[in-house]
Motif scaffolding. Structure first.
Motif, PDB file in Angstrom:
ATOM      1  N   ILE A 111       0.392  -1.611  -0.235  1.00 11.27           N
ATOM      2  CA  ILE A 111       0.258  -0.154   0.123  1.00 11.27           C
ATOM      3  C   ILE A 111       1.010   1.261   0.059  1.00 11.27           C
ATOM      4  O   ILE A 111       0.722   2.138  -0.689  1.00 11.27           O
ATOM      5  N   TYR A 112       2.144   1.291   0.233  1.00 11.82           N
ATOM      6  CA  TYR A 112       3.062   2.415   0.465  1.00 11.82           C
ATOM      7  C   TYR A 112       3.666   2.194  -0.078  1.00 11.82           C
ATOM      8  O   TYR A 112       4.951   2.792  -0.021  1.00 11.82           O
ATOM      9  N   GLY A 113       4.111   1.297  -1.230  1.00 10.82           N
ATOM     10  CA  GLY A 113       4.780   1.730  -2.337  1.00 10.82           C
ATOM     11  C   GLY A 113       6.151   0.968  -1.646  1.00 10.82           C
ATOM     12  O   GLY A 113       7.508   0.664  -2.943  1.00 10.82           O
ATOM     13  N   LEU A 114       6.195  -0.090  -0.991  1.00 11.66           N
ATOM     14  CA  LEU A 114       7.054  -0.964  -0.393  1.00 11.66           C
ATOM     15  C   LEU A 114       6.967  -2.555  -0.625  1.00 11.66           C
ATOM     16  O   LEU A 114       6.184  -3.343  -0.484  1.00 11.66           O
ATOM     17  N   GLY A 115       8.197  -2.921  -1.118  1.00 14.73           N
ATOM     18  CA  GLY A 115       7.865  -4.198  -0.942  1.00 14.73           C
ATOM     19  C   GLY A 115       7.731  -5.169  -2.190  1.00 14.73           C
ATOM     20  O   GLY A 115       7.933  -4.470  -3.080  1.00 14.73           O
ATOM     21  N   PRO A 116       7.264  -6.382  -2.035  1.00 16.56           N
ATOM     22  CA  PRO A 116       7.154  -7.542  -3.155  1.00 16.56           C
ATOM     23  C   PRO A 116       5.167  -6.984  -3.612  1.00 16.56           C
ATOM     24  O   PRO A 116       5.579  -7.099  -5.010  1.00 16.56           O
ATOM     25  N   LYS A 117       4.625  -6.722  -3.019  1.00 21.19           N
ATOM     26  CA  LYS A 117       3.096  -5.999  -3.521  1.00 21.19           C
ATOM     27  C   LYS A 117       2.972  -4.537  -4.337  1.00 21.19           C
ATOM     28  O   LYS A 117       2.111  -3.634  -4.121  1.00 21.19           O
ATOM     29  N   ALA A 118       4.598  -3.525  -4.991  1.00 20.06           N
ATOM     30  CA  ALA A 118       4.223  -2.086  -4.169  1.00 20.06           C
ATOM     31  C   ALA A 118       3.291  -1.600  -5.246  1.00 20.06           C
ATOM     32  O   ALA A 118       3.289  -0.676  -5.344  1.00 20.06           O
ATOM     33  N   GLY A 119       2.990  -2.634  -6.140  1.00 17.08           N
ATOM     34  CA  GLY A 119       2.482  -2.170  -8.046  1.00 17.08           C
ATOM     35  C   GLY A 119       1.230  -2.239  -7.491  1.00 17.08           C
ATOM     36  O   GLY A 119       0.682  -1.539  -8.670  1.00 17.08           O
ATOM     37  N   GLU A 120       0.852  -2.969  -6.083  1.00 18.95           N
ATOM     38  CA  GLU A 120      -0.626  -2.771  -5.997  1.00 18.95           C
ATOM     39  C   GLU A 120      -1.392  -2.152  -5.151  1.00 18.95           C
ATOM     40  O   GLU A 120      -2.684  -2.502  -4.057  1.00 18.95           O
ATOM     41  N   LEU A 121      -1.140  -0.643  -4.712  1.00 16.82           N
ATOM     42  CA  LEU A 121      -1.930   0.409  -4.914  1.00 16.82           C
ATOM     43  C   LEU A 121      -3.444   0.440  -4.888  1.00 16.82           C
ATOM     44  O   LEU A 121      -3.397   0.591  -6.203  1.00 16.82           O
ATOM     45  N   PRO A 122      -4.061   0.491  -3.550  1.00 17.80           N
ATOM     46  CA  PRO A 122      -5.141   0.990  -3.819  1.00 17.80           C
ATOM     47  C   PRO A 122      -5.741   2.765  -5.285  1.00 17.80           C
ATOM     48  O   PRO A 122      -3.999   2.927  -5.090  1.00 17.80           O
ATOM     49  N   PRO A 123      -6.192   2.860  -6.077  1.00 12.66           N
ATOM     50  CA  PRO A 123      -6.675   3.604  -6.742  1.00 12.66           C
ATOM     51  C   PRO A 123      -6.565   5.363  -6.409  1.00 12.66           C
ATOM     52  O   PRO A 123      -5.785   5.969  -6.491  1.00 12.66           O
ATOM     53  N   SER A 124      -6.551   4.842  -4.582  1.00 11.79           N
ATOM     54  CA  SER A 124      -7.319   6.318  -3.920  1.00 11.79           C
ATOM     55  C   SER A 124      -5.927   7.432  -3.764  1.00 11.79           C
ATOM     56  O   SER A 124      -5.500   8.082  -2.878  1.00 11.79           O
ATOM     57  N   VAL A 125      -4.721   6.082  -3.760  1.00 11.68           N
ATOM     58  CA  VAL A 125      -3.502   6.265  -3.131  1.00 11.68           C
ATOM     59  C   VAL A 125      -1.902   6.628  -4.193  1.00 11.68           C
ATOM     60  O   VAL A 125      -1.863   4.895  -4.759  1.00 11.68           O
ATOM     61  N   PRO A 126      -1.850   8.019  -4.248  1.00  5.19           N
ATOM     62  CA  PRO A 126      -0.443   7.653  -5.493  1.00  5.19           C
ATOM     63  C   PRO A 126       0.437   7.259  -4.758  1.00  5.19           C
ATOM     64  O   PRO A 126       0.903   7.770  -3.790  1.00  5.19           O
ATOM     65  N   ALA A 127       1.434   6.617  -5.790  1.00  9.82           N
ATOM     66  CA  ALA A 127       2.629   6.058  -5.023  1.00  9.82           C
ATOM     67  C   ALA A 127       3.378   7.067  -4.296  1.00  9.82           C
ATOM     68  O   ALA A 127       3.862   6.825  -3.536  1.00  9.82           O
ATOM     69  N   ALA A 128       3.575   8.631  -4.683  1.00 13.06           N
ATOM     70  CA  ALA A 128       4.273  10.170  -5.009  1.00 13.06           C
ATOM     71  C   ALA A 128       3.881   9.841  -3.284  1.00 13.06           C
ATOM     72  O   ALA A 128       4.388  10.604  -2.030  1.00 13.06           O
ATOM     73  N   ASP A 129       2.638   9.674  -2.901  1.00  9.40           N
ATOM     74  CA  ASP A 129       2.271  10.204  -1.349  1.00  9.40           C
ATOM     75  C   ASP A 129       1.811   8.631  -0.332  1.00  9.40           C
ATOM     76  O   ASP A 129       1.489   9.627   0.454  1.00  9.40           O
ATOM     77  N   ALA A 130       2.244   7.754  -0.988  1.00  5.45           N
ATOM     78  CA  ALA A 130       2.167   7.325   0.452  1.00  5.45           C
ATOM     79  C   ALA A 130       3.364   6.457   1.214  1.00  5.45           C
ATOM     80  O   ALA A 130       2.762   7.407   2.760  1.00  5.45           O
ATOM     81  N   ALA A 131       3.374   6.280   1.505  1.00  7.58           N
ATOM     82  CA  ALA A 131       5.737   6.898   2.323  1.00  7.58           C
ATOM     83  C   ALA A 131       5.851   7.597   2.391  1.00  7.58           C
ATOM     84  O   ALA A 131       6.217   8.097   1.594  1.00  7.58           O
ATOM     85  N   PRO A 132       5.778   8.404   3.897  1.00  5.99           N
ATOM     86  CA  PRO A 132       6.836   9.447   3.723  1.00  5.99           C
ATOM     87  C   PRO A 132       8.404   8.992   3.320  1.00  5.99           C
ATOM     88  O   PRO A 132       8.727   8.391   3.532  1.00  5.99           O
ATOM     89  N   THR A 133       8.384  10.527   2.827  1.00 10.05           N
ATOM     90  CA  THR A 133      10.253  10.128   3.133  1.00 10.05           C
ATOM     91  C   THR A 133      10.967  10.454   4.302  1.00 10.05           C
ATOM     92  O   THR A 133      10.267  11.201   4.644  1.00 10.05           O
ATOM     93  N   ARG A 134      12.521  10.435   4.254  1.00  2.45           N
ATOM     94  CA  ARG A 134      13.058  10.240   5.225  1.00  2.45           C
ATOM     95  C   ARG A 134      12.592  11.681   5.591  1.00  2.45           C
ATOM     96  O   ARG A 134      13.214  13.064   4.484  1.00  2.45           O
TER      97      ARG A 134
END
Length: 187
Positions: A160-183
């Motif tokens: 859901i946060y664009g990390l790991g083996p399922k990174a491409g399976e984000l819900p359509p309401s969450v843009p990949a760039a906005d999911a996991a906060p950056t450092r």
């Protein structure tokens, strides 16, 4: 006006005519119940991208998972995430140093569980990992591009946060760039 609309209106009139304690009791009895947990996604602040992730191996799981647990009654989610992180791995992060994921709450499919997800960064080289050998068998830093077998909930949550083996399976309401906060810049 149809009959079902009239009946619904009558039901609301009866409900709101009841004393407040009775209305609260009825609402609690028929409302869905959820267990609320907190999850800490902890990254190594020293590692170059894609970075490293703190994972735990627990006796009840057939894969590696994230530090997580149920919130105590009245406990703030960031406080619960920091508490669970420390209890399970020995890593101490102040609740105010954790950043909420986007989305911050993840509803488990087919379960009445909601996880509040928090991200944090610590230097792995100077942060000792301490486990109790009971609830957690092992804590270890893993490269994000070479993760071990993960529990299904962990793989789903990280995806859901664009990390790991399922990174491409984000819900359509969450843009990949906005999911996991950056450092954070200070990390």
């Amino acid at each position: 006006m149809n009959i079902s609309r009239q009946l619904r209106g009558l039901a609301y009139q009866v409900f709101y005519g009841l004393p407040l304690p009775v209305r609260r009791h009825l609402a609690r009895a028929i409302s869905p119940k959820f267990l609320v947990g907190a999850v800490a996604v902890i990254r190594d602040s020293e590692a170059a991208e894609p970075g490293r992730l703190l994972l735990l191996r627990q006796p009840s799981s057939r894969g590696w998972g994230l530090p997580a647990g149920l919130l105590k009654r009245g406990e703030l989610p960031a406080v619960g995430a920091a508490r669970e992180l420390f209890e399970e791995s020995g890593v101490r992060i102040e609740p105010g140093d954790l950043r909420p994921g986007n989305p911050n709450a993840i509803l488990h499919p087919n379960a009445a569980n909601v996880d509040m997800v928090w991200f944090g960064w610590v230097p792995a080289s100077t942060t000792p990992l301490v486990v109790d050998g009971g609830e957690v068998l092992e804590a270890r830093w893993w490269p994000l591009d070479d993760l071990p077998a993960l529990t299904w909930p962990t793989a789903r949550l990280l995806g859901i946060y664009g990390l790991g083996p399922k990174a491409g399976e984000l819900p359509p309401s969450v843009p990949a760039a906005d999911a996991a906060p950056t450092r954070p810049a200070s990390a």
